[in-house]
Design an enzyme around this catalytic site. Structure first.
Site, PDB file in Angstrom:
ATOM      1  CE  LYS A 120      10.510  10.156  -4.130  1.00  0.00           C
ATOM      2  NZ  LYS A 120      10.371   9.110  -5.041  1.00  0.00           N
ATOM      3  CG  ASP A 138       6.867   5.955  -1.797  1.00  0.00           C
ATOM      4  OD1 ASP A 138       6.165   5.895  -1.152  1.00  0.00           O
ATOM      5  OD2 ASP A 138       7.702   5.326  -1.820  1.00  0.00           O
TER       6      ASP A 138
END
Length: 213
Positions: A120, A138
């Site tokens: 991420k 996320d």
């Protein structure tokens, strides 16, 4: 999901969200990287409060590479998980200096080789700092994607792959799409008590249509 529905959702999000960009405040690729690392399990608002003071004196890998961990822990304490974050930021800074001449690399594999940098974080840096197509996932992206039907999975990595497949036809716009979905999740499609009354996507929302009375 049908392309027509995806196009309509994308159009609506574009109309409703006027500034689809990261809410993290930064002035360099390195500052962005540190901010994203601090944002794990923490709000962007809190990170910005911390980095506003932090970056006044410490904003280069040279600064953090030689900083005692205890000192950095105190400076970032309110971001949570401060021990691990301080340890990783220091180690990341040292690796940038030793392997990349102090420059944040602009490719996924190199970014993921840095301590404390996962998929991420690497993907966020790619889309924000380098305008490289990527699809960071996320908690907001994961939740909204499953509710709207862009993805159908309990796994974050699978969610990323499903999103990339669903929106492969607009790959150059993945960065913008990421922020549109994220901001919609942050302010409308919340985890607890989503604001369905004021949501402009209920027509397409699997979660809403399954649970409405």
């Amino acid at each position: 999901m049908q392309k027509l529905a995806k196009d309509e959702i994308y159009k609506i999000l574009n109309e409703k969200i006027t500034n689809p960009e990261t809410e993290l405040v930064f002035n360099s690729e390195f500052e962005l990287l540190v901010a994203v690392m601090l944002s794990a399990q923490c709000t962007d608002k809190r990170v910005n409060v911390v980095t506003k003071e932090l970056y006044k004196k410490y904003n280069k890998p040279e600064h953090f590479a030689v900083m005692p961990q205890e000192k950095l822990e105190k400076l970032i304490h309110s971001c949570g998980f401060y021990k691990n974050k301080a340890k990783n930021i220091i180690a990341m800074s040292q690796k940038l200096l030793s392997d990349y001449n102090g420059q944040v690399p602009n490719n996924f594999e190199a970014l993921c080789s840095l301590p404390g940098v996962g998929r991420k974080t690497a993907n966020v840096v790619l889309i924000v700092a380098f305008n490289t197509p990527a699809m960071p996932v996320d908690t907001h992206i994961f939740r909204v994607s499953n509710r709207l039907g862009f993805a159908n999975t309990n796994n974050v990595d699978e969610c990323e792959e499903q999103l990339k497949k669903e929106f492969g036809y607009i790959k150059s716009e993945w960065g913008k799409l990421h922020h549109l979905i994220l901001l919609h999740g942050r302010y409308v499609c919340k985890a607890i008590n989503p604001d369905c009354e004021n949501c402009y996507l209920t027509k397409y929302c699997k979660h809403y249509n399954k649970n409405k009375k």
